[in-house]
Every structure is written in C-alpha cells, then in structure tokens.
Design a protein around this motif. Structure first.
Motif, PDB file in Angstrom:
ATOM      1  N   LEU A  60       2.304   1.907  -3.525  1.00  0.00           N
ATOM      2  CA  LEU A  60       1.349   2.514  -4.456  1.00  0.00           C
ATOM      3  C   LEU A  60       1.188   4.008  -4.179  1.00  0.00           C
ATOM      4  CD1 LEU A  60      -1.357  -0.311  -4.510  1.00  0.00           C
ATOM      5  CD2 LEU A  60       0.276   0.253  -6.328  1.00  0.00           C
ATOM      6  N   LEU A  61       1.194   4.392  -2.902  1.00  0.00           N
ATOM      7  CA  LEU A  61       1.085   5.815  -2.573  1.00  0.00           C
ATOM      8  C   LEU A  61       2.373   6.559  -2.920  1.00  0.00           C
ATOM      9  CD1 LEU A  61      -1.337   7.375  -1.341  1.00  0.00           C
ATOM     10  CD2 LEU A  61      -1.544   4.896  -1.209  1.00  0.00           C
ATOM     11  N   GLN A  62       3.505   5.888  -2.830  1.00  0.00           N
ATOM     12  CA  GLN A  62       4.760   6.503  -3.258  1.00  0.00           C
ATOM     13  C   GLN A  62       4.709   6.821  -4.757  1.00  0.00           C
ATOM     14  OE1 GLN A  62       8.285   4.050  -3.837  1.00  0.00           O
ATOM     15  NE2 GLN A  62       9.462   5.435  -2.528  1.00  0.00           N
ATOM     16  N   TYR A  63       4.153   5.886  -5.544  1.00  0.00           N
ATOM     17  CA  TYR A  63       3.999   6.128  -6.980  1.00  0.00           C
ATOM     18  C   TYR A  63       3.117   7.352  -7.235  1.00  0.00           C
ATOM     19  CZ  TYR A  63       5.809   1.351  -7.770  1.00  0.00           C
ATOM     20  OH  TYR A  63       6.581   0.218  -7.811  1.00  0.00           O
ATOM     21  N   ALA A  64       2.038   7.485  -6.466  1.00  0.00           N
ATOM     22  CA  ALA A  64       1.147   8.639  -6.633  1.00  0.00           C
ATOM     23  C   ALA A  64       1.864   9.932  -6.276  1.00  0.00           C
ATOM     24  CB  ALA A  64      -0.108   8.464  -5.774  1.00  0.00           C
ATOM     25  N   GLY A  65       2.723   9.872  -5.269  1.00  0.00           N
ATOM     26  CA  GLY A  65       3.500  11.055  -4.909  1.00  0.00           C
ATOM     27  C   GLY A  65       4.491  11.439  -5.994  1.00  0.00           C
ATOM     28  N   MET A  66       5.091  10.446  -6.634  1.00  0.00           N
ATOM     29  CA  MET A  66       6.094  10.702  -7.669  1.00  0.00           C
ATOM     30  C   MET A  66       5.483  11.335  -8.920  1.00  0.00           C
ATOM     31  SD  MET A  66       8.485   7.273  -7.496  1.00  0.00           S
ATOM     32  CE  MET A  66       9.559   7.813  -8.832  1.00  0.00           C
ATOM     33  N   SER A  67       4.222  11.022  -9.196  1.00  0.00           N
ATOM     34  CA  SER A  67       3.575  11.500 -10.414  1.00  0.00           C
ATOM     35  C   SER A  67       3.351  13.007 -10.378  1.00  0.00           C
ATOM     36  CB  SER A  67       2.233  10.789 -10.601  1.00  0.00           C
ATOM     37  OG  SER A  67       1.490  11.400 -11.638  1.00  0.00           O
ATOM     38  N   LYS A  68       3.834  13.692 -11.389  1.00  0.00           N
ATOM     39  CA  LYS A  68       3.629  15.138 -11.464  1.00  0.00           C
ATOM     40  C   LYS A  68       2.234  15.485 -11.975  1.00  0.00           C
ATOM     41  CE  LYS A  68       8.505  16.327 -11.848  1.00  0.00           C
ATOM     42  NZ  LYS A  68       9.593  16.965 -12.623  1.00  0.00           N
ATOM     43  N   SER A  69       1.591  14.552 -12.667  1.00  0.00           N
ATOM     44  CA  SER A  69       0.249  14.826 -13.183  1.00  0.00           C
ATOM     45  C   SER A  69      -0.836  14.487 -12.165  1.00  0.00           C
ATOM     46  CB  SER A  69      -0.006  14.039 -14.473  1.00  0.00           C
ATOM     47  OG  SER A  69      -0.047  12.644 -14.211  1.00  0.00           O
ATOM     48  N   CYS A  70      -0.521  13.626 -11.201  1.00  0.00           N
ATOM     49  CA  CYS A  70      -1.510  13.221 -10.191  1.00  0.00           C
ATOM     50  C   CYS A  70      -1.691  14.355  -9.186  1.00  0.00           C
ATOM     51  CB  CYS A  70      -1.059  11.950  -9.489  1.00  0.00           C
ATOM     52  SG  CYS A  70      -2.253  11.327  -8.297  1.00  0.00           S
ATOM     53  N   SER A  71      -2.792  15.083  -9.315  1.00  0.00           N
ATOM     54  CA  SER A  71      -2.982  16.295  -8.518  1.00  0.00           C
ATOM     55  C   SER A  71      -3.902  16.095  -7.323  1.00  0.00           C
ATOM     56  CB  SER A  71      -3.521  17.431  -9.394  1.00  0.00           C
ATOM     57  OG  SER A  71      -4.661  17.022 -10.121  1.00  0.00           O
ATOM     58  N   ALA A  98       0.841  -1.207   0.000  1.00  0.00           N
ATOM     59  CA  ALA A  98       0.000   0.000   0.000  1.00  0.00           C
ATOM     60  C   ALA A  98       0.869   1.248   0.000  1.00  0.00           C
ATOM     61  CB  ALA A  98      -0.921  -0.011   1.219  1.00  0.00           C
ATOM     62  N   CYS A  99       1.937   1.240   0.783  1.00  0.00           N
ATOM     63  CA  CYS A  99       2.848   2.387   0.826  1.00  0.00           C
ATOM     64  C   CYS A  99       3.523   2.603  -0.527  1.00  0.00           C
ATOM     65  CB  CYS A  99       3.905   2.190   1.909  1.00  0.00           C
ATOM     66  SG  CYS A  99       3.269   2.336   3.599  1.00  0.00           S
ATOM     67  N   LEU A 142       0.817   8.199   3.950  1.00  0.00           N
ATOM     68  CA  LEU A 142       1.013   9.639   3.734  1.00  0.00           C
ATOM     69  C   LEU A 142       2.495   9.985   3.721  1.00  0.00           C
ATOM     70  CD1 LEU A 142      -1.760  11.074   6.100  1.00  0.00           C
ATOM     71  CD2 LEU A 142      -1.807  10.988   3.602  1.00  0.00           C
ATOM     72  N   TRP A 143       3.268   9.356   4.600  1.00  0.00           N
ATOM     73  CA  TRP A 143       4.713   9.580   4.635  1.00  0.00           C
ATOM     74  C   TRP A 143       5.332   9.203   3.299  1.00  0.00           C
ATOM     75  CZ3 TRP A 143       9.438   7.210   4.208  1.00  0.00           C
ATOM     76  CH2 TRP A 143      10.540   7.780   4.865  1.00  0.00           C
ATOM     77  N   TYR A 144       4.824   8.123   2.694  1.00  0.00           N
ATOM     78  CA  TYR A 144       5.362   7.684   1.405  1.00  0.00           C
ATOM     79  C   TYR A 144       4.892   8.560   0.245  1.00  0.00           C
ATOM     80  CZ  TYR A 144       8.221   3.787   2.751  1.00  0.00           C
ATOM     81  OH  TYR A 144       9.247   3.037   3.265  1.00  0.00           O
ATOM     82  N   VAL A 145       3.763   9.249   0.408  1.00  0.00           N
ATOM     83  CA  VAL A 145       3.420  10.270  -0.589  1.00  0.00           C
ATOM     84  C   VAL A 145       4.504  11.346  -0.596  1.00  0.00           C
ATOM     85  CG1 VAL A 145       1.781  12.070  -1.242  1.00  0.00           C
ATOM     86  CG2 VAL A 145       0.931   9.865  -0.433  1.00  0.00           C
ATOM     87  N   MET A 146       4.910  11.767   0.598  1.00  0.00           N
ATOM     88  CA  MET A 146       5.990  12.747   0.701  1.00  0.00           C
ATOM     89  C   MET A 146       7.282  12.203   0.091  1.00  0.00           C
ATOM     90  SD  MET A 146       5.439  14.175   4.599  1.00  0.00           S
ATOM     91  CE  MET A 146       6.859  15.276   4.463  1.00  0.00           C
ATOM     92  N   ASP A 147       7.565  10.934   0.346  1.00  0.00           N
ATOM     93  CA  ASP A 147       8.759  10.315  -0.217  1.00  0.00           C
ATOM     94  C   ASP A 147       8.715  10.341  -1.739  1.00  0.00           C
ATOM     95  OD1 ASP A 147      11.216   8.651   0.553  1.00  0.00           O
ATOM     96  OD2 ASP A 147      10.231   7.313  -0.878  1.00  0.00           O
TER      97      ASP A 147
END
Length: 377
Positions: free
Chosen positions: A260-271, A257-258, A296-301
């Motif tokens: 997948l959220l890291q991938y969302a954080g990395m995406s510049k188009s995912c707003s 799960a972390c 959430l921490w992994y979104v930041m990552d």
C-alpha cells in the motif's frame, strides 16, 4: 513563508543518537539521506521529504512521545540503498506545542510549505489524529483533495473525547470543506457500527473491508493513485507484524502494508503521506519500527517506479481501448511501461482505474468506480 523559516518549527536530527555513534556504511541509507542535523539542507532535488511528529496527546497520552520518529529513523537509516534515482531529505521533528492545537498548527505549516514546494512529504510518528493537520495544510492552500486512510477503524466515534477517535468528523463536516472524496481501506467489521458504514456510503465515500482488500490488494492502487493525502494507522497491521499495535490481532500483514505504501509512492498526485500510531514503549524488539522503516523503503521504491511512468499526453506510451454499449462509450488507457490503467470520464478527464474495471466494462456493465467518479465530477 520560505523553507528557511521552517527552522522555527523543526528540531534537527541527532545523527549520533540514531546511529549509536557507530555511523553508517556507504551502502546504507544513512549515508545517502540529506539530513537537517546542524544546518538546514538544500532540498531542491529531494523527491521525498521525511518529517517526524511525536505528538501523542490526541490519543490520550499526557506527554508527547518524541522518541517515536527517531526509533523509526534508527531502523530506516540502516536499510540498504537501492533506489539511486530517489533523493531523500530528512528535516527532523516538528516541535511539540504548548497545546495540541499548537502542534497541529506547526505540522500544518510545515506540510503546507513543503507541498507548495512540490515535495512528497512523509510524516512519521504521532497519533492518527495528526492526519487532521495534514489535511488542514491543503485547506490553507485552498485545494480540494481526495484522501485515503488505512485503519482498522473509521475514526468517527462521537462518544469519545479523544481526537484520535473522531478526527474524521472535522474532515467530513468542517466548514469550509476541502474534501472531494474519501476512501477508507482495511476496516474490520466487528469494530464498526453498521449504521456508520451506511452514513459513509450516503456521503458517496468508499470503504473497503480488510478481507476484501486482502483478496485483491491491487484494486486499491487506483484509489491511492488518485489521492492527494494518504494516511496509515499501524492499527491496521496485525499484532504479529507490528507488536506496538495493541488493538487487534487481525489486519494486514507486513508485506501488504508495504504494498500500500508502494502505491502511495508511485502516485504523482499523492503529495503527503502519514504513518501514525507508533508507540515505542509498546513495541517488542523494535519490530514495529522495523516494519515502518520497510514501509518507508517501499515509498522510495514506488517513487522510482512512478518516475518511469509516461505522461498521459504521450499516447504512444499507452494502449487505447474503446468499449461502446447502450448509450455509453468508455475509453481506457493502459500504460506500456507499468501496466496501470486509466478510464475516461464524461468530462474528458482521465481517472485511475484497474484492469478489473476494464473487464467489467467489456461485459457491458458500467464499473462502479466510473459511476462514483462521475457523481463527484
């Protein structure tokens, strides 16, 4: 509308309650997040804006569970601050309306305004049908988007009266429609009618069974990188890793799960990112709140990793590969900084892909991801 008028839709964060009046150490996130507690903060430099949404009536609850976002915050603020290049702002909780539709309208308005300001918005708490308000924010901007949902089920149950069970119907069939493409990650086959998957396939959308995703989770990164909207239902996580999930013992583990959220954080188009379905009264030892806080921490990552990525225009930062077979010529780019891949479509645009797509093309086969992208363009 301006950011200041968002105050009408938001309730400030009660820091004392979240910290149990103990405060936070200088090394914890709670000391480094710009918070709307008394005055509305300046978020001009914010890379990630956190919004709470406690609306649960779409899942059949007769009350709104506003404790959900704060329970997650209490765990998130305790985590250590590693990502010094990532600025986080927390704008409190969206006020629950007199009706479910009022709550949708408030969340839609807040998400729309923040996305228009160029922010990556992260919504926490509330039932999964709040994804519809997240989606409608783009409709208000007249933007055609790609959406990704992570869930153990595909919420198209027309026999249910609960919006949380069938909100995808409105996303797929609503007029005017602003959905270019939809990707579903992590469905569990025994929850799904076979004909539903056939319907999804006929629409040209992509669905990935949880077992296939777990075999090669990195294959989900390109789909998430291409997305504008990302929605995650904690029902996709195993009960052992998220005890507030009473739907299934199977699914993703906490680390997946972390990721997948890291991938969302990395995406510049995912707003916009939503993490939904957390019900504190069903939790044990706040383990699910801790799990969401780690996500959430992994979104930041991911945001910090994404900042290191070069623009596609900067070709010196990419390795270029051309594969020609039959009457098709395919160009691929590989980032020297992150190792991520892109493929060139027939219209000259580049779409996110994976190393596996490159290997398929090198064997004189056309990658399915390429064909799907061409069909949509």
């Amino acid at each position: 509308m301006s950011l200041q008028t968002l105050i009408d839709f938001l309730e400030p964060v009660n820091i004392a309650q979240i910290s149990n009046d103990e405060g936070f150490k200088d090394t914890q996130l709670g000391k480094h997040i710009t918070v709307y507690d008394e005055e509305f903060p300046d978020i001009s430099e914010a890379d990630m804006v956190l919004i709470g949404c406690g609306e649960m009536r779409g899942a059949g609850m007769q009350h709104t569970n506003t404790d959900s976002p704060d329970a997650i915050r209490a765990e998130f603020y305790k985590l250590f601050h590693w990502h010094t290049d990532v600025t986080v702002a927390d704008l409190g909780n969206v006020k629950c309306g007199a009706s479910l539709q009022d709550s949708y309208a408030a969340l839609r308005t807040v998400v729309q305004e923040l996305v228009e300001q160029g922010k990556k918005v992260v919504v926490i708490g509330g039932s999964h049908d709040n994804t519809l308000a997240q989606y409608q924010a783009y409709g208000s901007m007249n933007r055609i988007i790609d959406a990704v949902c992570v869930d153990s089920r595909i919420d198209l149950d027309m026999d249910s009266v609960l919006p949380a069970d069938n909100f995808l119907v409105e996303m797929f069939t609503g007029v005017p429609n602003h959905l270019r493409h939809y990707t579903h990650i992590g469905f569990q086959s025994y929850f799904m009618h076979p004909q539903m998957l056939e319907t999804i396939d006929k629409l040209g959308f992509d669905c990935y069974r949880v077992g296939k995703v777990k075999e090669a989770i990195e294959e989900m990164e390109p789909a998430i990188r291409n997305s504008d909207l990302f929605s995650f239902d904690i029902a996709a996580i195993q009960y052992a890793h998220a005890p507030a999930n009473h739907i299934t013992p199977n699914g993703f583990n906490g680390e997946e799960a972390c990721t997948l959220l890291q991938y969302a954080g990395m995406s510049k188009s995912c707003s916009s990112i939503g993490i939904y379905g957390y019900i504190p009264v069903q939790d044990q030892h706040q383990l699910t709140a801790k799990q969401v806080s780690h996500m959430l921490w992994y979104v930041m990552d991911g945001i910090q990793k994404g900042k290191n990525e070069a623009s596609l225009d900067n070709r010196s930062s990419f390795d270029e590969f051309t594969i020609a077979f039959a009457e098709v010529e395919m160009d691929f780019l590989r980032s020297k900084r992150t190792g991520r891949w892109w493929m060139k479509l027939h219209d000259g645009k580049y779409a996110a892909c994976s190393y596996q797509d490159y290997l398929v093309a090198s064997r004189n086969d056309i990658p399915e991801r390429w064909m799907r992208a061409v069909e949509r363009s």
